[in-house]
Design a protein around this motif. Structure first.
Motif, short mmCIF file in Angstrom:
data_model
loop_
_atom_site.label_atom_id
_atom_site.label_comp_id
_atom_site.label_asym_id
_atom_site.label_seq_id
_atom_site.Cartn_x
_atom_site.Cartn_y
_atom_site.Cartn_z
N CYS A 190 14.45 -1.97 -6.67
CA CYS A 190 14.17 -3.36 -7.84
C CYS A 190 15.84 -2.92 -8.53
CB CYS A 190 13.38 -3.09 -8.23
SG CYS A 190 11.80 -3.90 -7.90
N ASP A 191 15.80 -1.75 -8.97
CA ASP A 191 17.11 -1.48 -9.51
C ASP A 191 18.26 -1.42 -9.38
OD1 ASP A 191 14.77 -1.12 -11.57
OD2 ASP A 191 15.42 1.33 -12.09
N GLY A 192 18.50 -1.51 -7.87
CA GLY A 192 19.58 -1.43 -7.00
C GLY A 192 20.55 -0.06 -6.89
N SER A 193 19.54 0.90 -6.93
CA SER A 193 20.30 2.33 -6.44
C SER A 193 20.65 1.89 -5.40
CB SER A 193 18.76 3.86 -6.30
OG SER A 193 18.36 3.56 -4.96
N SER A 218 7.94 9.65 -5.78
CA SER A 218 6.22 9.15 -5.12
C SER A 218 7.20 7.68 -5.17
CB SER A 218 6.47 7.90 -5.86
OG SER A 218 7.03 7.96 -6.99
N PRO A 219 5.93 7.65 -3.49
CA PRO A 219 6.87 5.55 -3.17
C PRO A 219 6.84 4.98 -4.24
CG PRO A 219 5.09 7.13 -1.72
CD PRO A 219 5.00 8.03 -3.32
N TRP A 220 6.54 4.55 -5.18
CA TRP A 220 6.29 3.62 -6.55
C TRP A 220 7.75 4.14 -6.91
CZ3 TRP A 220 4.45 -0.28 -7.06
CH2 TRP A 220 2.98 0.05 -6.18
N THR A 221 8.34 5.52 -7.02
CA THR A 221 9.37 5.49 -7.52
C THR A 221 11.12 4.47 -6.80
OG1 THR A 221 9.25 7.68 -8.65
CG2 THR A 221 11.49 6.77 -8.21
N ALA A 230 0.63 -1.33 0.10
CA ALA A 230 0.07 0.45 -0.05
C ALA A 230 0.84 1.62 0.01
CB ALA A 230 -0.91 0.21 1.06
N LEU A 231 0.88 1.65 -1.26
CA LEU A 231 2.04 3.30 -1.44
C LEU A 231 1.23 4.22 -1.72
CD1 LEU A 231 4.62 1.81 -3.86
CD2 LEU A 231 5.21 1.68 -0.69
N LYS A 232 0.96 4.91 -0.82
CA LYS A 232 0.22 6.69 -0.29
C LYS A 232 1.24 7.39 -1.47
CE LYS A 232 0.22 6.13 4.39
NZ LYS A 232 0.54 6.47 5.63
N SER A 233 -0.11 7.82 -2.03
CA SER A 233 0.63 8.92 -2.59
C SER A 233 0.19 10.40 -2.21
CB SER A 233 -0.97 9.57 -3.66
OG SER A 233 -0.36 10.33 -4.92
N LEU A 234 0.77 10.85 -2.05
CA LEU A 234 0.95 11.95 -1.05
C LEU A 234 1.56 13.62 -1.91
CD1 LEU A 234 3.64 11.10 1.78
CD2 LEU A 234 0.70 11.43 1.77
N LYS A 235 1.10 12.92 -3.31
CA LYS A 235 1.71 14.60 -4.47
C LYS A 235 0.22 15.60 -4.31
CE LYS A 235 1.56 14.30 -8.67
NZ LYS A 235 1.67 13.51 -10.10
N ASN A 236 -0.97 15.60 -3.66
CA ASN A 236 -1.88 16.41 -3.32
C ASN A 236 -2.06 17.17 -2.06
OD1 ASN A 236 -2.67 15.90 -5.69
ND2 ASN A 236 -3.62 14.44 -4.81
N ILE A 237 -0.84 17.35 -1.27
CA ILE A 237 -1.07 18.28 -0.48
C ILE A 237 -0.61 19.33 -0.30
CG2 ILE A 237 -1.05 15.79 1.70
CD1 ILE A 237 2.32 16.12 1.72
N LYS A 297 15.18 5.72 11.79
CA LYS A 297 14.48 5.07 10.39
C LYS A 297 13.09 5.39 9.52
CE LYS A 297 17.68 1.34 10.31
NZ LYS A 297 17.61 -0.63 10.93
N PHE A 298 13.40 5.71 8.81
CA PHE A 298 11.26 6.14 8.06
C PHE A 298 11.38 5.20 7.05
CE2 PHE A 298 13.51 9.31 10.33
CZ PHE A 298 12.59 10.50 10.71
N GLY A 299 9.82 5.55 6.98
CA GLY A 299 9.06 4.40 5.90
C GLY A 299 9.50 4.94 4.75
N GLN A 300 9.11 4.46 3.64
CA GLN A 300 8.86 4.57 2.50
C GLN A 300 8.54 6.04 1.78
OE1 GLN A 300 8.06 1.97 -0.53
NE2 GLN A 300 6.49 1.54 0.64
N ASP A 301 6.89 6.07 3.02
CA ASP A 301 6.42 7.70 2.91
C ASP A 301 6.85 8.84 2.84
OD1 ASP A 301 3.72 5.28 0.81
OD2 ASP A 301 3.32 4.56 3.29
N LEU A 302 7.47 8.26 4.03
CA LEU A 302 8.29 10.00 3.83
C LEU A 302 8.68 10.27 3.78
CD1 LEU A 302 7.70 12.64 6.30
CD2 LEU A 302 9.10 10.93 8.14
#
Length: 88
Positions: free
Chosen positions: A51-54, A42-45, A2-9, A29-34
């Protein structure tokens, strides 16, 4: 996942959400949304980057993903450029 979209805040909400991150010690440590909100992506990024090993290290315990503040700040610093010729 469940990835949140925080774009519209708005900016006030954004500042309020980022305050704990900015005030925290470097080893917290912090979660991916923050982290996505801080990095303005985006959290999807972040999920794709994992996955890409950044270059952004993360910790995963079970299904939970966490990023250390120091790692996020170091990643941001490495990605900072002064002109477009630097970015390769």
């Amino acid at each position: 996942m469940a990835l949140k979209s925080l774009k519209n805040i708005n900016e006030d909400e954004r500042s309020k959400l980022l305050k704990p991150f900015l005030d925290a010690p470097d080893d917290q440590k912090f979660g991916q949304d923050l982290v996505a909100l801080y990095l303005d992506c985006s959290p999807w990024t972040l999920a794709r980057m994992r996955c890409d090993g950044s270059e952004l290290p993360y910790t995963k315990i079970g299904r939970r993903v966490a990023y250390r503040k120091a790692d996020v700040l170091a990643f941001e610093k490495r990605r900072t450029v002064t002109c477009t010729a630097q970015y390769v």
